[in-house]
Motif scaffolding. Structure first.
Motif, PDB file in Angstrom:
ATOM      1  N   HIS A 193       0.835  -1.208   0.000  1.00 34.61           N
ATOM      2  CA  HIS A 193       0.000   0.000   0.000  1.00 34.61           C
ATOM      3  C   HIS A 193       0.867   1.254   0.000  1.00 34.61           C
ATOM      4  O   HIS A 193       1.914   1.300   0.649  1.00 34.61           O
ATOM      5  CB  HIS A 193      -0.929   0.018   1.215  1.00 34.61           C
ATOM      6  CG  HIS A 193      -1.978  -1.049   1.179  1.00 34.61           C
ATOM      7  ND1 HIS A 193      -3.004  -1.040   0.269  1.00 34.61           N
ATOM      8  CD2 HIS A 193      -2.154  -2.156   1.945  1.00 34.61           C
ATOM      9  CE1 HIS A 193      -3.775  -2.093   0.473  1.00 34.61           C
ATOM     10  NE2 HIS A 193      -3.281  -2.790   1.482  1.00 34.61           N
ATOM     11  N   LYS A 198      -2.687   5.749   0.661  1.00 35.46           N
ATOM     12  CA  LYS A 198      -3.549   4.804   1.376  1.00 35.46           C
ATOM     13  C   LYS A 198      -3.372   4.851   2.886  1.00 35.46           C
ATOM     14  O   LYS A 198      -4.326   5.102   3.625  1.00 35.46           O
ATOM     15  CB  LYS A 198      -3.277   3.389   0.848  1.00 35.46           C
ATOM     16  CG  LYS A 198      -3.913   2.268   1.657  1.00 35.46           C
ATOM     17  CD  LYS A 198      -5.430   2.322   1.633  1.00 35.46           C
ATOM     18  CE  LYS A 198      -6.013   1.133   2.422  1.00 35.46           C
ATOM     19  NZ  LYS A 198      -7.477   1.225   2.514  1.00 35.46           N
ATOM     20  N   SER A 202      -5.786   6.818   5.570  1.00 36.41           N
ATOM     21  CA  SER A 202      -6.591   5.914   6.403  1.00 36.41           C
ATOM     22  C   SER A 202      -6.429   6.246   7.877  1.00 36.41           C
ATOM     23  O   SER A 202      -7.405   6.222   8.643  1.00 36.41           O
ATOM     24  CB  SER A 202      -6.185   4.455   6.159  1.00 36.41           C
ATOM     25  OG  SER A 202      -6.498   4.050   4.849  1.00 36.41           O
ATOM     26  N   SER A 230     -10.841  -0.904   3.588  1.00 36.30           N
ATOM     27  CA  SER A 230     -11.384   0.244   2.864  1.00 36.30           C
ATOM     28  C   SER A 230     -12.198   1.119   3.806  1.00 36.30           C
ATOM     29  O   SER A 230     -12.643   0.668   4.864  1.00 36.30           O
ATOM     30  CB  SER A 230     -12.284  -0.234   1.722  1.00 36.30           C
ATOM     31  OG  SER A 230     -13.450  -0.867   2.233  1.00 36.30           O
TER      32      SER A 230
END
Length: 421
Positions: A193, A198, A202, A230
């Motif tokens: 990632h 990402k 996050s 996700s």
């Protein structure tokens, strides 16, 4: 289309049985959505157009195509990719084989080559940089082998572009270096990632949901999976927690202390378990707040057997509900290793069942290291103590209680002896 013609050609070159198997699985028309020849392990993404309208799973695609692709590899060697790209033209002449430690393995599987990287007679000298770096971090060779078997893609991640930046980022967050091998073993795909696109976004998103940013090192050590989910998955879990009656602060606390809950399935774990405890008269929010790991247990395989264990011993449903409300970790305990042996010892102490309903934490203490020794000491001094008073205090406080109770007992005996005279 190119790939449809290619599949037809593959079927014609194989035996009737193989062709029949392929036709059986690949009925209807295929749309080859995204060829990924340059990315081993992600060869095709196929969408079957049939009455079921079902998208083929990756294992179905892989297990069906692998035999055919392998036969082409045997025929055309390392130049199967060129063969497919140039189909229907003749395949390109073979060239000298590349070294073992290269950027791409055979098309049909990464695992054999990835494992071979760490199975050489003199591994320390022959390992690729990625694995040498893992050794420097403290991961032993056996764990590296296990990692490559489970996740062959790891050996193809860039050391300088992916693995090192992630490790340095984790160290900057305060993650102990000793924990890095465990994190990478549990979630090697974390290296795949992007930090900027990402992982960091996050983390910001999760902080907005209440995750304590000062606790990131502990959060990641507990559940490195959290950064791979996700936003839709995380938000769905948060919505469920809201629906269960938890406040924003409580949700943030759960995500910080038990981030693994984000990996639970809403339909297979969370909703059915909440419904089950509601039938017992238990507020699911209490269990989610105090013992969210309970929601990871199977209803049929664990929760119902624990409930039946108490019902078979004449506890009512209401009493079971009271017990789990008072001690939310009750359903996380093992029947054979915990509940049964402690229950068998319980009647020998002379306590009644209502005492156990009042103090179900009895099951949380070690039978051999706390329950039996303390009961034997209390009994040997000729005293009787409430179950909670005997087990709950620390060893230091327990000894103080014993001394105080012993003095009171002696004083009462002395007073009674004086009155008798």
């Amino acid at each position: 289309m190119l790939w449809f013609r290619f599949l037809k050609m593959a079927m014609k070159t194989l035996s009737g049985t193989c062709s029949s198997d392929l036709l059986s699985l690949f009925r209807g028309v295929f749309c080859i959505i995204r060829p990924r020849l340059a990315s081993p392990g992600k060869v095709f993404f196929c969408c079957r157009i049939s009455s079921s309208r079902r998208e083929l799973t990756t294992p179905e695609i892989r297990d069906t195509l692998n035999p055919y692709l392998q036969s082409l590899v045997e025929e055309h060697g390392n130049f199967m990719v060129d063969f497919v790209k140039n189909f229907p033209s003749a395949p390109i002449q073979k060239k000298p084989a590349l070294p073992v430690c290269r950027s791409h393995s055979s098309l049909y599987s990464k695992k054999p080559e990835a494992v071979s990287f760490v199975s050489a007679p003199s591994p320390a000298a022959d390992l690729c940089p990625q694995f040498l770096y893992l050794l420097e971090l403290g991961m032993d060779l056996e764990k590296i082998k296990l990692l490559t078997r489970r996740y062959p893609n790891f050996s193809y991640y860039s050391l300088e572009g992916k693995i090192k930046p992630l490790v340095e980022f984790l160290l900057d967050l305060g993650v102990p270096k000793s924990c890095i091998p465990t994190i990478l073993s549990r979630r090697p795909s974390l290296c795949g990632h992007s930090l900027s696109k990402k992982i960091i976004p996050s983390m910001i998103y999760l902080e907005d949901l209440g995750v304590d940013k000062k606790q990131w090192a502990k959060v990641i050590c507990r559940s490195p999976d959290l950064l791979c989910h996700s936003r839709q998955k995380v938000q769905a879990i948060v919505n469920f927690l809201h629906e269960s009656g938890l406040s924003g602060d409580s949700i943030g606390n759960i995500l910080t202390k038990f981030p693994a809950i984000v990996g639970y399935s809403l339909e297979d774990n969370l909703r059915p378990t909440a419904k089950y405890f509601k039938q017992l008269g238990v507020n699911a929010a209490i269990i989610l707040c105090r013992s969210p790991v309970t929601f990871g247990h199977s209803i049929e395989g664990h929760l119902k057997p624990v409930t039946n264990f108490f019902l078979e011993r004449e506890f009512s449903v209401e009493e079971v509900g009271t017990m789990v409300s008072r001690y939310t970790g009750l359903y996380t305990l093992s029947l054979t290793e915990n509940l049964i042996p402690k229950w068998e010892f319980f009647p020998t102490m002379g306590y009644s069942r209502p005492e156990l309903v009042k103090f179900p934490q009895y099951f949380s203490y070690s039978l051999e290291q706390r329950i039996k020794p303390r009961f034997a000491l209390v009994k040997g001094l000729g005293m009787k103590m409430v179950l909670s008073s005997m087990l709950a205090p620390s060893q230091c406080n327990f000894e103080k209680v014993l001394i105080r109770n012993r003095k009171n007992l002696l004083a009462d005996k002395g007073s009674s002896h004086t009155e008798d005279k």
